[in-house]
Write a protein that holds these residues in place. Structure first.
Motif, PDB file in Angstrom:
ATOM      1  N   ILE A 240     -26.744  70.277  62.626  1.00 15.95           N
ATOM      2  CA  ILE A 240     -26.349  69.709  63.918  1.00 15.95           C
ATOM      3  C   ILE A 240     -26.744  68.242  63.927  1.00 15.95           C
ATOM      4  O   ILE A 240     -27.928  67.905  63.795  1.00 15.95           O
ATOM      5  CB  ILE A 240     -27.027  70.461  65.074  1.00 15.95           C
ATOM      6  N   VAL A 241     -25.764  67.359  64.051  1.00 19.00           N
ATOM      7  CA  VAL A 241     -25.974  65.911  64.031  1.00 19.00           C
ATOM      8  C   VAL A 241     -25.849  65.396  65.460  1.00 19.00           C
ATOM      9  O   VAL A 241     -24.842  65.661  66.133  1.00 19.00           O
ATOM     10  CB  VAL A 241     -24.940  65.218  63.124  1.00 19.00           C
ATOM     11  N   VAL A 242     -26.863  64.661  65.927  1.00 17.20           N
ATOM     12  CA  VAL A 242     -26.872  64.165  67.303  1.00 17.20           C
ATOM     13  C   VAL A 242     -26.857  62.640  67.310  1.00 17.20           C
ATOM     14  O   VAL A 242     -27.732  61.990  66.723  1.00 17.20           O
ATOM     15  CB  VAL A 242     -28.105  64.671  68.081  1.00 17.20           C
ATOM     16  N   VAL A 243     -25.832  62.075  67.967  1.00 18.91           N
ATOM     17  CA  VAL A 243     -25.722  60.630  68.175  1.00 18.91           C
ATOM     18  C   VAL A 243     -26.106  60.369  69.628  1.00 18.91           C
ATOM     19  O   VAL A 243     -25.400  60.779  70.545  1.00 18.91           O
ATOM     20  CB  VAL A 243     -24.292  60.136  67.886  1.00 18.91           C
ATOM     21  N   THR A 244     -27.227  59.702  69.829  1.00 23.23           N
ATOM     22  CA  THR A 244     -27.809  59.573  71.162  1.00 23.23           C
ATOM     23  C   THR A 244     -27.162  58.456  71.972  1.00 23.23           C
ATOM     24  O   THR A 244     -26.348  57.688  71.480  1.00 23.23           O
ATOM     25  CB  THR A 244     -29.323  59.349  71.046  1.00 23.23           C
ATOM     26  N   GLY A 245     -27.583  58.366  73.249  1.00 19.92           N
ATOM     27  CA  GLY A 245     -26.977  57.424  74.185  1.00 19.92           C
ATOM     28  C   GLY A 245     -27.630  56.061  74.176  1.00 19.92           C
ATOM     29  O   GLY A 245     -28.073  55.576  73.134  1.00 19.92           O
TER      30      GLY A 245
ATOM     31  N   GLN B 142     -22.740  74.007  53.474  1.00 20.40           N
ATOM     32  CA  GLN B 142     -23.284  73.746  54.810  1.00 20.40           C
ATOM     33  C   GLN B 142     -22.195  73.194  55.723  1.00 20.40           C
ATOM     34  O   GLN B 142     -21.442  72.302  55.335  1.00 20.40           O
ATOM     35  CB  GLN B 142     -24.448  72.766  54.739  1.00 20.40           C
ATOM     36  N   GLN B 143     -22.117  73.738  56.953  1.00 24.81           N
ATOM     37  CA  GLN B 143     -21.160  73.283  57.942  1.00 24.81           C
ATOM     38  C   GLN B 143     -21.854  72.358  58.939  1.00 24.81           C
ATOM     39  O   GLN B 143     -23.068  72.438  59.136  1.00 24.81           O
ATOM     40  CB  GLN B 143     -20.534  74.470  58.673  1.00 24.81           C
ATOM     41  N   VAL B 144     -21.058  71.492  59.590  1.00 21.73           N
ATOM     42  CA  VAL B 144     -21.625  70.457  60.457  1.00 21.73           C
ATOM     43  C   VAL B 144     -21.040  70.561  61.862  1.00 21.73           C
ATOM     44  O   VAL B 144     -19.822  70.700  62.035  1.00 21.73           O
ATOM     45  CB  VAL B 144     -21.356  69.052  59.881  1.00 21.73           C
ATOM     46  N   LEU B 145     -21.917  70.483  62.867  1.00 29.53           N
ATOM     47  CA  LEU B 145     -21.534  70.337  64.260  1.00 29.53           C
ATOM     48  C   LEU B 145     -22.035  68.979  64.730  1.00 29.53           C
ATOM     49  O   LEU B 145     -23.216  68.663  64.575  1.00 29.53           O
ATOM     50  CB  LEU B 145     -22.147  71.438  65.127  1.00 29.53           C
ATOM     51  N   LEU B 146     -21.156  68.166  65.295  1.00 35.11           N
ATOM     52  CA  LEU B 146     -21.495  66.799  65.706  1.00 35.11           C
ATOM     53  C   LEU B 146     -21.622  66.735  67.224  1.00 35.11           C
ATOM     54  O   LEU B 146     -20.711  67.147  67.943  1.00 35.11           O
ATOM     55  CB  LEU B 146     -20.416  65.835  65.212  1.00 35.11           C
TER      56      LEU B 146
ATOM     57  N   ALA C 165     -15.970  61.829  64.134  1.00 36.86           N
ATOM     58  CA  ALA C 165     -15.256  63.083  63.909  1.00 36.86           C
ATOM     59  C   ALA C 165     -13.826  62.842  63.445  1.00 36.86           C
ATOM     60  O   ALA C 165     -13.274  63.610  62.655  1.00 36.86           O
ATOM     61  CB  ALA C 165     -15.261  63.913  65.199  1.00 36.86           C
ATOM     62  N   ALA C 166     -13.221  61.764  63.946  1.00 41.61           N
ATOM     63  CA  ALA C 166     -11.837  61.465  63.576  1.00 41.61           C
ATOM     64  C   ALA C 166     -11.694  61.120  62.095  1.00 41.61           C
ATOM     65  O   ALA C 166     -10.587  61.179  61.556  1.00 41.61           O
ATOM     66  CB  ALA C 166     -11.302  60.324  64.434  1.00 41.61           C
ATOM     67  N   ALA C 167     -12.788  60.747  61.459  1.00 45.92           N
ATOM     68  CA  ALA C 167     -12.743  60.493  60.016  1.00 45.92           C
ATOM     69  C   ALA C 167     -12.575  61.780  59.223  1.00 45.92           C
ATOM     70  O   ALA C 167     -12.344  61.739  58.015  1.00 45.92           O
ATOM     71  CB  ALA C 167     -14.010  59.767  59.571  1.00 45.92           C
TER      72      ALA C 167
ATOM     73  N   LEU D 212     -17.028  69.262  58.809  1.00 45.29           N
ATOM     74  CA  LEU D 212     -17.202  69.137  60.253  1.00 45.29           C
ATOM     75  C   LEU D 212     -16.403  70.227  60.954  1.00 45.29           C
ATOM     76  O   LEU D 212     -15.197  70.341  60.755  1.00 45.29           O
ATOM     77  CB  LEU D 212     -16.753  67.757  60.740  1.00 45.29           C
ATOM     78  N   GLN D 213     -17.076  71.035  61.777  1.00 49.26           N
ATOM     79  CA  GLN D 213     -16.438  72.188  62.401  1.00 49.26           C
ATOM     80  C   GLN D 213     -16.350  72.104  63.917  1.00 49.26           C
ATOM     81  O   GLN D 213     -15.838  73.032  64.548  1.00 49.26           O
ATOM     82  CB  GLN D 213     -17.198  73.466  62.008  1.00 49.26           C
ATOM     83  N   GLY D 214     -16.850  71.022  64.511  1.00 55.21           N
ATOM     84  CA  GLY D 214     -16.769  70.921  65.962  1.00 55.21           C
ATOM     85  C   GLY D 214     -17.412  69.647  66.465  1.00 55.21           C
ATOM     86  O   GLY D 214     -18.265  69.054  65.802  1.00 55.21           O
ATOM     87  N   LEU D 215     -16.977  69.207  67.660  1.00 54.29           N
ATOM     88  CA  LEU D 215     -17.499  68.009  68.308  1.00 54.29           C
ATOM     89  C   LEU D 215     -17.947  68.382  69.714  1.00 54.29           C
ATOM     90  O   LEU D 215     -17.185  68.981  70.475  1.00 54.29           O
ATOM     91  CB  LEU D 215     -16.416  66.928  68.379  1.00 54.29           C
ATOM     92  N   VAL D 216     -19.177  68.017  70.064  1.00 51.27           N
ATOM     93  CA  VAL D 216     -19.723  68.264  71.393  1.00 51.27           C
ATOM     94  C   VAL D 216     -19.951  66.921  72.085  1.00 51.27           C
ATOM     95  O   VAL D 216     -20.654  66.060  71.548  1.00 51.27           O
ATOM     96  CB  VAL D 216     -21.057  69.043  71.331  1.00 51.27           C
TER      97      VAL D 216
END
Length: 316
Positions: A69-74, A132-136, A150-152, A157-161
């Protein structure tokens, strides 16, 4: 005993002043709370040809977990505010939370205003070992950047939150803070200064966000607090209604939650994120059966007639 981390935008803002005065890049150093085998700070070279050293917090694992799970913060972007969530993550999951360029432990010192440049710089986060699968996850201002990443279309990559996504419109608290900060911009700490400049300059870049969302073929999840007075939930709803998409979308409204959903119990946030990880049926491209089963698993899910993509609108 170490002090508790502040919560909410006002306390976080004060923490920026306090940390700047003490010449620290963390308000409450993570290694004072958690050992390195639970939460560890790492650094990596930015992508996109940028010669920046990027900092992140991660969950060390002896072997790669099935999901990362990859988290890009605010904005301001401090990974340390996810430390409790990182520590509570189950062993069969990994998480990495980044300090974005221009914030906390990451380079450069200067403001990086172009969300496309930030997305390129953070692409190494999506690298994953075989199997390994990735959720962004993109939080607040990070939601737009995560959408471009995600558009790349990385292979695994299996999902965008989009968590409390900020999409150009400010709620009353954010507007007051930004207006105040803009008047004293040269005199406030770097992280606050860069955050105000980012938020103030995002609206002109929303076309990049819409193009990215329109190109996605992985599921998109919008999670938004109903009492968010920083990034209005109505803006997120309008964005989805006005953006043609190819991917399935689920919109979860979180009752009584404000902009900082990660301020709550980490178990609650982990449960929300876990429900965004696609099932095997979804990954096998059997959306009809998967949606029916998901309705049994998540009773707050119900279909919405938003075209052209199948959309599930969720509320707790």
């Amino acid at each position: 005993m170490a002090r508790k981390r502040p919560k909410g935008v006002l306390e976080l803002g004060w923490a920026c002043f306090e940390s700047a005065a003490a010449k620290r890049t963390e308000h409450l150093p993570v290694n004072l709370i958690y050992p390195e085998d639970v939460v560890k700070r790492i650094h990596f070279q930015a992508g996109g040809g940028n010669n920046w050293r990027i900092s992140a917090l991660t969950t060390p694992r002896e072997r790669p977990a099935p999901w990362k799970i990859v988290v890009v913060t605010g904005a301001p972007s401090w990974a340390e505010y996810w430390a409790d969530t990182l520590a509570a993550l189950p062993e069969h999951r990994e998480m990495i939370v980044v300090d974005r360029p221009g914030f906390a432990n990451s380079e450069p010192v200067e403001y990086v205003g172009d969300i496309r440049v930030q997305a390129e710089a953070l692409m190494p986060l999506l690298h994953a070992p075989p199997g390994q699968q990735v959720l962004l996850v993109g939080q607040s201002y990070g939601a737009a950047i995560a959408s471009l990443m995600a558009a790349a279309r990385p292979k695994r990559l299996q999902g965008l939150v989009l968590l409390s996504g900020f999409f150009g419109d400010t709620g009353p608290t954010a507007k007051w803070l930004i207006d105040l900060g803009a008047k004293v911009l040269p005199f406030i700490p770097r992280d606050l200064r860069n955050a105000i400049m980012e938020v103030s300059g995002q609206r002109d870049q929303l076309d990049h966000l819409r193009q990215a969302l329109s190109s996605l073929r992985v599921p998109i999840h919008l999670v938004h607090g109903e009492k968010d007075d920083f990034a209005p939930i109505e803006t997120a709803e309008r964005l989805i209604a006005e953006t043609p998409v190819q991917a399935p979308i689920r919109f979860r409204r979180v009752p009584d939650a404000n902009h900082f959903i990660n301020d709550g119990p980490p178990e609650d946030l982990i449960e929300i994120i876990e429900e965004c990880i696609p099932t095997e049926l979804e990954r096998m491209k059997l959306p009809g059966l998967a949606a029916w089963l998901q309705g049994l698993r998540m009773p707050w899910s119900k279909p919405m007639a938003v075209m052209p993509a199948p959309v599930l609108h969720a509320a707790e």
